[in-house]
Motif scaffolding. Sequence first.
Motif, short mmCIF file in Angstrom:
data_model
loop_
_atom_site.label_atom_id
_atom_site.label_comp_id
_atom_site.label_asym_id
_atom_site.label_seq_id
_atom_site.Cartn_x
_atom_site.Cartn_y
_atom_site.Cartn_z
N PHE A 117 -25.90 24.83 -25.75
CA PHE A 117 -24.77 25.65 -26.16
C PHE A 117 -23.53 25.20 -25.41
O PHE A 117 -23.49 25.23 -24.17
CB PHE A 117 -25.05 27.13 -25.91
N GLN A 118 -22.55 24.72 -26.15
CA GLN A 118 -21.28 24.32 -25.56
C GLN A 118 -20.19 25.24 -26.09
O GLN A 118 -20.38 25.93 -27.09
CB GLN A 118 -20.97 22.86 -25.90
N GLY A 119 -19.04 25.25 -25.42
CA GLY A 119 -17.97 26.17 -25.80
C GLY A 119 -16.68 25.45 -26.08
O GLY A 119 -16.45 24.33 -25.62
N GLU A 143 -26.91 24.79 -21.17
CA GLU A 143 -25.56 25.33 -21.22
C GLU A 143 -24.57 24.26 -20.77
O GLU A 143 -24.79 23.60 -19.75
CB GLU A 143 -25.47 26.55 -20.29
N GLY A 144 -23.51 24.10 -21.53
CA GLY A 144 -22.44 23.20 -21.12
C GLY A 144 -21.47 23.93 -20.21
O GLY A 144 -21.72 25.04 -19.74
N ALA A 145 -20.31 23.29 -19.98
CA ALA A 145 -19.30 23.90 -19.11
C ALA A 145 -17.92 23.66 -19.69
O ALA A 145 -17.62 22.57 -20.19
CB ALA A 145 -19.38 23.32 -17.71
N GLY A 146 -17.08 24.69 -19.62
CA GLY A 146 -15.71 24.55 -20.11
C GLY A 146 -15.71 24.06 -21.54
O GLY A 146 -16.40 24.60 -22.41
N ALA A 163 -17.37 29.73 -29.99
CA ALA A 163 -15.93 30.00 -29.96
C ALA A 163 -15.70 31.49 -29.74
O ALA A 163 -16.42 32.33 -30.29
CB ALA A 163 -15.27 29.55 -31.25
N ASP A 164 -14.70 31.83 -28.96
CA ASP A 164 -14.39 33.21 -28.60
C ASP A 164 -13.26 33.71 -29.51
O ASP A 164 -12.12 33.29 -29.37
CB ASP A 164 -13.97 33.24 -27.13
#
Length: 500
Positions: free
Chosen positions: A6-8, A132-135, A164-165
Amino acid sequence: MNGIMFQGTASDVGKSLIVTAICRLLAGEGYRVAPFKSQNMSNNSYVTSDGKEIGRAQGLQAEAAGTEAIVWMNPILLKPRSDQQAEVVLLGETFQTLSGRDYRDTFYEKGIATIKEALSRLEKDYELIIMEGAGSPVEINLKDKELVNMKVAELADVPVILIADIDRGGVFASIVGTLGLLSPRERSRVKGIIINKFRGDSELFTDGISWIEAKTGLPVLGVLPYLDQHMIEGEDSLSLPDRFSLQGKTGLDIAVLRLPYLSNYSDIEPFLYEEDVAIRWVGSNKTFGRPDAVIIPGTKSTISDLTYLRKQGLDQLLIKYLQEGGTIIGLCGGYQMLSRTLIDAEGSDTGTPGKSVPGLGLIPAVTTFYEKKITVRASGSLYKNQEISIEGYEIHLGQTLPENGESLTPFLLLEDNRREGICELNGRVIGTYVHHLFHNDEWRSEWLNRLRSRKGLQTHKPVMLKTLKEQKYDELAERFAPHLDWQTLKEMMIGSGSRC
């Protein structure tokens, strides 16, 4: 490898919380599941059972997965010490303190090798690895030597889901922009999108889903609700304003000093469960007020943050507050600040060996910083009431000892018969190196009830956090599950290993 990443589109979009929920859902279905984040940047850490240090988020994700947290779940932890430098914790132990440039220039190959080993270790013991990814994965200036997003997904050969937020706005641009900045090879690894922090009726977002899927060619695999006060500890201080919102709480007013290099703020999280305790994060003398108690939390740079308190005029306010009958607890770095003198013998706190500065002078003690960090789980009891047990962990450089042989009352008696911390003025000033002090339900309840009685408020029975915590993991999974295309996500995770 069977798993998923999961990346953001940005920091604080909810990656850690979603991974926690996914781990809980899979564990509930009987899978042996492990969380994984190759490189974490956070001063909010977790101590494993063997005394190693990893990012707190991965420790909690392991708890949600019903498994023991180990260093392979977060092999690289970066703990910022200044705007320019961070301590590199490698496989749970301090490796070096490096600038951003030095880290990229000298650490990359070692980081890649460590990540490969961690993935190999986890694959042997677990059926599914939830990463989990970062940033953001498209920080162009960092992308050629990144150790946490698409490079790791490639090493593990797992599909990527982009989060995405929507609450922060600009969700369509953030999705399309992120995908557009990925290389074709990276773009092909992204298999779906999750919209997080949606407020209101998700049926009203149907047109939005259709647009995203038509524009990107990717399925929207979930529109997750905004969870208010979910009680799962956050990874970094970006989430502090939301998590500790007062929301009309009345009763006890506890001020926590918001230090620039605040660490292990999970020490304060238990107060979220106390219905009559309001936490205020105080950063200047203008907002100090007249609290019922003050907590000086941990910090990655004690002397730097002590200097900050002085610039804000908070040092004199704290002295006056204690003289007028106030209650102060110093945790780890906050405990060190209570001393009369702080000596950086090895330069491990400031980078300047032998530097000495005056402390707040609230206890007749001297803190000396040494080179070797102490990282250990701790258990014992209150020194004055050994019927109340205490469990926690220590992560600190240096020691705090009485000045000139003065006699101080210890706060704790640990299992190794070691006297730890101080407790003076009938408990109005306490200092300890033991993190998670307030996670001990009986102690927290006793301390709060003394404050309540002093203020003329009704005392409360202890809130049992361990039971509540397990309930919150279950509630998190239950609240997210109906909003996910769960079957498709599971097929992606389980099918990913066929490509290895």
